[in-house]
Structure formats: C-alpha cells, structure tokens
Design a protein around this motif. Structure first.
Motif, PDB file in Angstrom:
ATOM      1  N   VAL A 120       0.849  -1.191   0.000  1.00  0.00           N
ATOM      2  CA  VAL A 120       0.000   0.000   0.000  1.00  0.00           C
ATOM      3  C   VAL A 120       0.886   1.244   0.000  1.00  0.00           C
ATOM      4  CG1 VAL A 120      -1.894  -1.144   1.221  1.00  0.00           C
ATOM      5  CG2 VAL A 120      -0.134   0.064   2.523  1.00  0.00           C
ATOM      6  N   PHE A 121       0.292   2.365  -0.408  1.00  0.00           N
ATOM      7  CA  PHE A 121       0.982   3.644  -0.320  1.00  0.00           C
ATOM      8  C   PHE A 121       1.045   4.108   1.134  1.00  0.00           C
ATOM      9  CE2 PHE A 121      -0.659   4.388  -4.784  1.00  0.00           C
ATOM     10  CZ  PHE A 121       0.589   4.407  -5.381  1.00  0.00           C
ATOM     11  N   PHE A 122       2.050   4.886   1.468  1.00  0.00           N
ATOM     12  CA  PHE A 122       2.057   5.623   2.727  1.00  0.00           C
ATOM     13  C   PHE A 122       1.063   6.768   2.594  1.00  0.00           C
ATOM     14  CE2 PHE A 122       3.903   9.018   5.469  1.00  0.00           C
ATOM     15  CZ  PHE A 122       3.779   8.362   6.688  1.00  0.00           C
ATOM     16  N   ASN A 123       0.158   6.893   3.596  1.00  0.00           N
ATOM     17  CA  ASN A 123      -0.900   7.908   3.591  1.00  0.00           C
ATOM     18  C   ASN A 123      -1.948   7.611   2.517  1.00  0.00           C
ATOM     19  OD1 ASN A 123      -2.066  10.217   4.769  1.00  0.00           O
ATOM     20  ND2 ASN A 123      -1.217  11.554   3.195  1.00  0.00           N
ATOM     21  N   ALA A 124      -2.239   6.322   2.293  1.00  0.00           N
ATOM     22  CA  ALA A 124      -3.135   5.900   1.210  1.00  0.00           C
ATOM     23  C   ALA A 124      -4.543   6.456   1.346  1.00  0.00           C
ATOM     24  CB  ALA A 124      -3.192   4.370   1.150  1.00  0.00           C
ATOM     25  N   ASP A 125      -5.008   6.688   2.580  1.00  0.00           N
ATOM     26  CA  ASP A 125      -6.371   7.181   2.755  1.00  0.00           C
ATOM     27  C   ASP A 125      -6.552   8.615   2.271  1.00  0.00           C
ATOM     28  OD1 ASP A 125      -7.698   4.923   3.833  1.00  0.00           O
ATOM     29  OD2 ASP A 125      -6.706   5.249   5.753  1.00  0.00           O
ATOM     30  N   SER A 126      -5.464   9.269   1.891  1.00  0.00           N
ATOM     31  CA  SER A 126      -5.590  10.651   1.410  1.00  0.00           C
ATOM     32  C   SER A 126      -5.998  10.714  -0.057  1.00  0.00           C
ATOM     33  CB  SER A 126      -4.267  11.409   1.595  1.00  0.00           C
ATOM     34  OG  SER A 126      -3.283  10.960   0.681  1.00  0.00           O
ATOM     35  N   ILE A 127      -5.971   9.568  -0.771  1.00  0.00           N
ATOM     36  CA  ILE A 127      -6.386   9.558  -2.181  1.00  0.00           C
ATOM     37  C   ILE A 127      -7.888   9.840  -2.236  1.00  0.00           C
ATOM     38  CG2 ILE A 127      -6.447   8.221  -4.310  1.00  0.00           C
ATOM     39  CD1 ILE A 127      -4.248   6.443  -3.142  1.00  0.00           C
ATOM     40  N   ALA A 128      -8.276  10.856  -3.000  1.00  0.00           N
ATOM     41  CA  ALA A 128      -9.680  11.278  -3.011  1.00  0.00           C
ATOM     42  C   ALA A 128     -10.150  11.517  -4.448  1.00  0.00           C
ATOM     43  CB  ALA A 128      -9.867  12.546  -2.186  1.00  0.00           C
ATOM     44  N   GLU A 129     -11.361  11.068  -4.733  1.00  0.00           N
ATOM     45  CA  GLU A 129     -11.943  11.233  -6.056  1.00  0.00           C
ATOM     46  C   GLU A 129     -12.083  12.717  -6.407  1.00  0.00           C
ATOM     47  OE1 GLU A 129     -16.046  10.024  -8.499  1.00  0.00           O
ATOM     48  OE2 GLU A 129     -15.613   9.174  -6.507  1.00  0.00           O
ATOM     49  N   GLY A 130     -11.652  13.062  -7.624  1.00  0.00           N
ATOM     50  CA  GLY A 130     -11.798  14.430  -8.106  1.00  0.00           C
ATOM     51  C   GLY A 130     -10.757  15.408  -7.604  1.00  0.00           C
ATOM     52  N   GLU A 131      -9.826  14.946  -6.751  1.00  0.00           N
ATOM     53  CA  GLU A 131      -8.785  15.825  -6.212  1.00  0.00           C
ATOM     54  C   GLU A 131      -7.439  15.507  -6.867  1.00  0.00           C
ATOM     55  OE1 GLU A 131      -9.265  18.233  -4.141  1.00  0.00           O
ATOM     56  OE2 GLU A 131     -11.290  17.811  -3.402  1.00  0.00           O
ATOM     57  N   ASP A 132      -6.547  16.496  -6.859  1.00  0.00           N
ATOM     58  CA  ASP A 132      -5.174  16.234  -7.289  1.00  0.00           C
ATOM     59  C   ASP A 132      -4.489  15.322  -6.278  1.00  0.00           C
ATOM     60  OD1 ASP A 132      -5.556  17.886  -9.446  1.00  0.00           O
ATOM     61  OD2 ASP A 132      -4.471  19.584  -8.606  1.00  0.00           O
ATOM     62  N   LEU A 133      -3.566  14.497  -6.757  1.00  0.00           N
ATOM     63  CA  LEU A 133      -2.796  13.622  -5.875  1.00  0.00           C
ATOM     64  C   LEU A 133      -1.313  13.826  -6.138  1.00  0.00           C
ATOM     65  CD1 LEU A 133      -2.723  11.266  -3.802  1.00  0.00           C
ATOM     66  CD2 LEU A 133      -2.602   9.709  -5.776  1.00  0.00           C
ATOM     67  N   ILE A 134      -0.549  14.104  -5.092  1.00  0.00           N
ATOM     68  CA  ILE A 134       0.902  14.204  -5.190  1.00  0.00           C
ATOM     69  C   ILE A 134       1.499  12.848  -4.833  1.00  0.00           C
ATOM     70  CG2 ILE A 134       2.986  15.322  -4.305  1.00  0.00           C
ATOM     71  CD1 ILE A 134       1.268  17.742  -3.600  1.00  0.00           C
ATOM     72  N   ILE A 135       2.385  12.328  -5.711  1.00  0.00           N
ATOM     73  CA  ILE A 135       3.118  11.097  -5.423  1.00  0.00           C
ATOM     74  C   ILE A 135       4.590  11.464  -5.292  1.00  0.00           C
ATOM     75  CG2 ILE A 135       3.708   8.771  -6.191  1.00  0.00           C
ATOM     76  CD1 ILE A 135       1.170   8.679  -7.802  1.00  0.00           C
ATOM     77  N   CYS A 136       5.147  11.202  -4.110  1.00  0.00           N
ATOM     78  CA  CYS A 136       6.559  11.533  -3.893  1.00  0.00           C
ATOM     79  C   CYS A 136       7.325  10.269  -3.525  1.00  0.00           C
ATOM     80  CB  CYS A 136       6.711  12.629  -2.847  1.00  0.00           C
ATOM     81  SG  CYS A 136       5.940  12.290  -1.266  1.00  0.00           S
ATOM     82  N   GLU A 137       8.552  10.442  -3.025  1.00  0.00           N
ATOM     83  CA  GLU A 137       9.458   9.294  -2.938  1.00  0.00           C
ATOM     84  C   GLU A 137       9.659   8.746  -1.533  1.00  0.00           C
ATOM     85  OE1 GLU A 137      13.963   8.541  -4.468  1.00  0.00           O
ATOM     86  OE2 GLU A 137      12.660   9.718  -5.775  1.00  0.00           O
ATOM     87  N   GLY A 138       9.219   9.447  -0.487  1.00  0.00           N
ATOM     88  CA  GLY A 138       9.464   8.952   0.856  1.00  0.00           C
ATOM     89  C   GLY A 138       8.490   9.544   1.864  1.00  0.00           C
ATOM     90  N   GLU A 139       8.449   8.907   3.032  1.00  0.00           N
ATOM     91  CA  GLU A 139       7.503   9.332   4.070  1.00  0.00           C
ATOM     92  C   GLU A 139       7.777  10.752   4.558  1.00  0.00           C
ATOM     93  OE1 GLU A 139       8.151   4.957   3.941  1.00  0.00           O
ATOM     94  OE2 GLU A 139       9.514   6.662   4.269  1.00  0.00           O
ATOM     95  N   VAL A 140       9.047  11.124   4.713  1.00  0.00           N
ATOM     96  CA  VAL A 140       9.378  12.467   5.190  1.00  0.00           C
ATOM     97  C   VAL A 140       8.939  13.518   4.171  1.00  0.00           C
ATOM     98  CG1 VAL A 140      11.266  13.994   5.888  1.00  0.00           C
ATOM     99  CG2 VAL A 140      11.267  11.601   6.627  1.00  0.00           C
ATOM    100  N   ASP A 141       9.014  13.186   2.884  1.00  0.00           N
ATOM    101  CA  ASP A 141       8.522  14.117   1.863  1.00  0.00           C
ATOM    102  C   ASP A 141       7.005  14.282   1.958  1.00  0.00           C
ATOM    103  OD1 ASP A 141      11.008  14.656   0.840  1.00  0.00           O
ATOM    104  OD2 ASP A 141      10.907  13.115  -0.706  1.00  0.00           O
ATOM    105  N   VAL A 142       6.281  13.182   2.215  1.00  0.00           N
ATOM    106  CA  VAL A 142       4.828  13.278   2.400  1.00  0.00           C
ATOM    107  C   VAL A 142       4.516  14.233   3.547  1.00  0.00           C
ATOM    108  CG1 VAL A 142       2.744  12.006   3.071  1.00  0.00           C
ATOM    109  CG2 VAL A 142       4.364  10.975   1.464  1.00  0.00           C
ATOM    110  N   MET A 143       5.238  14.092   4.639  1.00  0.00           N
ATOM    111  CA  MET A 143       5.011  14.945   5.806  1.00  0.00           C
ATOM    112  C   MET A 143       5.393  16.392   5.512  1.00  0.00           C
ATOM    113  SD  MET A 143       6.482  12.204   8.601  1.00  0.00           S
ATOM    114  CE  MET A 143       6.037  13.116  10.077  1.00  0.00           C
ATOM    115  N   SER A 144       6.418  16.602   4.674  1.00  0.00           N
ATOM    116  CA  SER A 144       6.809  17.960   4.306  1.00  0.00           C
ATOM    117  C   SER A 144       5.700  18.652   3.521  1.00  0.00           C
ATOM    118  CB  SER A 144       8.099  17.918   3.476  1.00  0.00           C
ATOM    119  OG  SER A 144       9.155  17.333   4.207  1.00  0.00           O
ATOM    120  N   PHE A 145       5.086  17.921   2.580  1.00  0.00           N
ATOM    121  CA  PHE A 145       3.963  18.494   1.843  1.00  0.00           C
ATOM    122  C   PHE A 145       2.792  18.788   2.781  1.00  0.00           C
ATOM    123  CE2 PHE A 145       5.953  16.598  -2.036  1.00  0.00           C
ATOM    124  CZ  PHE A 145       5.971  17.754  -2.809  1.00  0.00           C
ATOM    125  N   ALA A 146       2.595  17.922   3.785  1.00  0.00           N
ATOM    126  CA  ALA A 146       1.522  18.160   4.751  1.00  0.00           C
ATOM    127  C   ALA A 146       1.760  19.449   5.524  1.00  0.00           C
ATOM    128  CB  ALA A 146       1.403  16.967   5.701  1.00  0.00           C
TER     129      ALA A 146
END
Length: 583
Positions: A161-187
């Motif tokens: 599964v993706f890290f933070n998979a529940d954030s995928i939402a219909e009709g919204e943009d999705l950012i795919i990055c390379e690591g967990e710390v990058d996900v948190m940085s975008f947050a």
C-alpha cells in the motif's frame, strides 16, 4: 505439484522426471523456432535441496529457481497485518529530529510516527529507529522503520500500500513523492492528498514489478483522481520513478513537480526544499508543476533528454517478437499503433497469441487482450497450447495433461489479462478505459483489440465511417503514447475476389474494411497469409514507420507445427517486398 516441478513449470521447462542430477530437454525459449526442434539443447541440474539451474547451449538462456523456501511467483499471496503498538513512544528527541527537518509536532502526531527498536539485517544488530505506520481503510497494513544512518526495513510480507493511502480522493489532485518524510513535508505546506511508495525509487532498470505493486492495490482510487503531480527526487533514480508512474497512470493527466535550484546546487526533494527555502517556495513548486509535456506546444529543450537517450542507446528500443527471422521485417516499440490483417482463418490471431507468450517469456511483458470472436475459454485454451507446446484436445498427437494445463493457466494468469463485456458490445472508449486499469494495476505494456468489427461502431449521423475510423485510431495512438503501450488492432479485409488459379489474394493495408486510414495512420502494418497448397504461412510487414531500426518491409515464411501447436519461422526466409521470393 512439488516445489521443483512448480519451479520448472513456471519457466516452461518439462522433464520426464524430477530426480536429483543432470537432465537434458528442449528449450522453451528457442526450440520451437529451430529446424531441429527436438534437439535437447537445454541442460538442467536439480540439486539436493530442490534448487534447479539451467542453461541452453543454443540460445544461451539460463536461470535458476526453486530450493528451500521457494514460492512460484504465480502463487496467490497472503499478507501479514502487523499488530498496533500500545502507548507508542514519542520522546522530545523524536520531535526534535523532525523539527530540524521543518516538520511540526502536530504533523508527526497526525501520521502516528513513533520511536522503537528493531533488528536491522544491514548491521545485524538491534537499533533505535523511527516507525512509519502504513494505514489504509482503518487498518494497519505495514510499518516501515528507519535508523539515523538511513537503514531501512519493513514488516514481513506486508500488503503493498501507499504511505498515507487514505488521502487519495476522487476528483482531487494527488501528489506522489518518494518517501515518508517528503509526504510529511507536503503536509506541513498544507497539501492533504499526498502518498509515497514504500520502496522508493529504483537505482537501475528492473524486471520485477514489486516496487509498483501499490498501484495495483489502489488502482480503483487512482483512476478517479483529477491530476497526478509527480514529486519524485531530482536525480536519476527519481526520474526513472517519475517515468514509470507517468506510464502507468497516463501521461495525459500527469504533472512534474520540480524542486528549485540555486546556482549549481539542485534541491533534491520536498523536505530539502522545505528546510532550505520554506513553505511558500514548496507551494510554488506544486503550483508551477509542468504538464507532461505541455500539450501541443514544445521547444527542442523539451525533448533534449529523450534525444540524448536515443543517442546513447537508452531510449525506447525496438523489441523482438521472439521470432528471430521475423525481426528482420518487423520489431515494435512501446507507444506504437500496429494494424494486423489477414483473410479469416489464415492465422493472424494465432500469430499474435504466440508473440504474446514469447515476449512474456523473453521479457516478462504483460498483455491485455480483447478477443470476443474466439471466446474467453477458447482463447485461454489456445494460449495454453502455445505455452505448453502440446495440443489441448485429443488428436494424432498426445494432448497436454491436466497438470500441464494447470501450470499453463497459472503462468498465464500473471501475464495475460482478458478484456470484454458480456452484456453489450463495447465502444473503443470503454475498452481503453479497461486497458488503462490494466496498465495501472498490472503494468500491462501491450493491448490487443481483435477484431475491429467487434467494437461498437455507432457514430453521429454527420460523421462518415472514414472520419470515425480516423478518430478511433487517434484515440488508440494517444493511449499508446500516454501509457507507453503497443496497441495491436486486428482488422478484417474487405471481400476480395479469388485469383484465376482459385487462390485467395494477399490483402494489402488499403484493402481493410472501413478506411484507408488503417494504412495511413498505423506505425506498422502486418498481413498474415496462408498458402494452403504449399502449407506455408507468410507474415508480411507492409508498412514500417521506423526503418531500419524496426525492420524493413518484407515477408517471412512460417510453418505451423501441429504437434506443438506453434508457428516456426523458416531461417533465412526473409525477403524484401517486391523481390522474387517476396510474398
């Protein structure tokens, strides 16, 4: 089936017995293409622990499988769900580590990060580490661990599964990055819909699909997002990752997020951008994400990387069909639209099926096939015959055993996927949407539509059939380029008069039902023609857009071997079109 026989069956190797020691047999990679197709050119050694190694003295194909703990890749996988940690530790040192990286305590708590100790195989000791929980649909699916020295490990047999998979939402943009710390940085910068892959970017080209398995897990959600913003690292592995993500989800809705560069220093990733430049600059990077590429408007610089890749041999390479003589007349490149025709019952579908099985063996290519005229069960039976090299039904030759059939279907199950609608005749849009799901979910690289006349042909009253065919081909070509897939379209020829000697004429690409656009717009055009009197089949490349790297127009002679239900191309039978020996 024993582990040893399963390992052999997975690679198409058949032995009389599975005793420890040395064996000789035919090679599934080359024997069907040779004059001496019964020559036992493959040496197989079964070791005491059940491991198998092999080497072909003709084509050089070699490999190994089996042994203790071996599981065939076709085996249905089961996943282990880790247990939640009660009262996870979040000391001040944990928050301090993230604070240095621009990540707030609130975001650390939001993602459930905690400190623990785990054994790491890289150092062979138990170490302090950070734990990154992978949650999806209210359940813990995986935990990834990281030491200060950037050693990584995950839970055993986790669900991909993706890290933070529940954030995928219909009709919204999705950012795919390379690591967990990058996900948190975008947050931290206010972006809610961000995920990353558990295994990061590849360091080199890979044959395995393991890194991209989360795309299969979440494919239903991915097809519903608005845009995909790819924010992988600004280095060579990150670019390889970005290219594969774009191919799978469709380049037409992908945007590349690029991090800033100051002088000669390139900011590598989202966290480095956050630390060095701040939240506003990271937001600007997302706002200025570039289309993949800007549709319809380009400058030379847009293609500089692709051109240099071609120069150095790193670009898209022509691919062998597995018929070595046919490769002189025709090879294909992902992204091409290939028109295939032939008089009914002359073998065009069977030729494509054999190419599918051979390329799946050669390069582990995956195919999605729409073939309603044959029928799904009959089509699978045909593919099993090609895989096993034995007839499906009783006849003059011994049919395959039930064990062979099971092995064939299990092998094909990982590489061939069937498209089709039971309740209605599908439109090209319906088929390409299912093909897109096959690309995202399974990494499919070839789409077959066999034949065109089984696609719903309803069109507006003011649209001629020629215009309709032109638009259909354009849709297929856009799909092929966006997803890096070859699209193979089978088209029946119009009714043709027999020649004076009573033979069927060889159809050309301008003889196809519907439109001359089949000839004009195709990247390659093939004709399959059977000369019943001489028991010879010709595969003729009538059009090759990328000459000479994809071959030159010409014909190749084939023989259909009833005993193993496969075509064999005659060595040195290639003849250029118009020559004395050409079809």
């Amino acid at each position: 089936m024993t582990d040893t026989s399963a390992a052999l069956a997975e690679h198409g190797i058949r032995l009389r017995d599975h005793k420890t020691g040395n064996h000789k047999t035919t090679c599934p990679n080359c024997s069907s293409t040779r004059r001496k197709k019964t020559d036992q050119c493959l040496s197989v050694t079964i070791e005491d622990d059940g491991r198998v190694v092999w080497n072909c003295h003709h084509c050089g194909w070699s490999g190994g499988a089996g042994g203790e703990g071996y599981r065939p890749i076709r085996e249905r996988r089961t996943y282990r769900k880790p247990e939640r940690v009660e009262n996870p530790q979040r000391p001040e040192t944990l928050y301090g580590w993230f604070t240095k990286r621009g990540i707030t305590q609130a975001v650390v708590d939001q993602f459930g990060i905690y400190k623990t100790r785990k054994w790491f195989p890289q150092t062979n000791v138990e170490e302090d580490c950070l734990a990154f929980p992978y949650e999806w649909q209210g359940e813990l699916r995986n935990v990834k661990y990281r030491t200060v020295a950037k050693q990584f490990r995950q839970e055993k047999e986790p669900e991909p599964v993706f890290f933070n998979a529940d954030s995928i939402a219909e009709g919204e943009d999705l950012i795919i990055c390379e690591g967990e710390v990058d996900v948190m940085s975008f947050a931290v910068a206010g972006f809610q819909h961000v995920v990353s892959l558990p295994n990061g970017a590849p360091s080199k080209e890979e044959a395995s699909d393991k890194r991209y398995e989360p795309f299969g897990t979440h494919w239903e959600e991915l097809v519903k997002v608005r845009r995909i913003l790819i924010a992988s690292d600004m280095d060579e592995p990150g670019e390889m990752l970005a290219q594969e993500i774009a191919r799978r989800v469709g380049r037409d809705r992908c945007f590349r997020v690029r991090m800033p560069a100051g002088g000669d220093v390139q900011c590598k990733d989202a966290n480095e951008c956050l630390v060095d430049h701040g939240i506003e600059v990271l937001r600007e990077c997302v706002a200025q994400a570039e289309p993949w590429p800007i549709d319809g408007l380009h400058d030379v610089e847009d293609f500089a990387v692709d051109v240099m890749d071609l120069y150095h041999g790193r670009g898209p390479r022509p691919l062998s069909t597995g018929f070595y003589e046919l490769d002189k007349a025709f090879k294909y490149i992902p992204g091409q639209f290939i028109a295939v025709t032939g008089i009914p019952n002359h073998g065009k579908s069977r030729v494509i099926d054999q190419i599918a099985v051979q390329t799946a063996r050669l390069r582990n290519e995956k195919w999605a096939m729409f073939s309603p005229e044959t029928g799904e069960a009959n089509h699978v039976a045909d593919l099993c015959e090609i895989w096993a090299g034995q007839p499906f039904y009783d006849g003059p030759n011994q049919r395959m055993t039930e064990s062979d059939l099971s092995s064939a279907m299990l092998w094909l199950n990982e590489r061939i996927f069937l498209l089709g609608a039971v309740e209605h005749t599908p439109s090209i849009d319906w088929l390409l949407e299912r093909a897109r799901a096959a690309v995202i979910r399974y990494g499919v690289t070839n789409i077959v539509i066999d034949p065109y006349n089984e696609v719903e042909a309803s069109r507006p009253e003011k649209l001629t059939e020629t215009e309709f065919v032109s638009q259909l081909i354009s849709k297929c070509k856009r799909f092929a380029k966006h997803h890096g897939c070859a699209v193979w379209m089978v088209i029946h020829p119009t009714k043709m008069k027999t020649t004076e000697d009573g033979k069927d004429p060889v159809p050309g690409l301008y003889d196809l039902a519907g439109s001359a656009h089949w000839r004009n717009k195709a990247d390659a055009g093939l004709v399959v023609y059977r000369d019943y009197e001489n028991e010879t089949t010709f595969v003729i490349s009538k059009k090759i857009r990328r000459q000479p790297i994809c071959g030159r127009p010409g014909s190749v002679k084939f023989e259909f071997i009833g005993a193993d239900r496969r075509f064999r191309d005659y060595p040195d039978s290639y003849a250029t079109l118009g020559s004395k020996d050409g079809a």
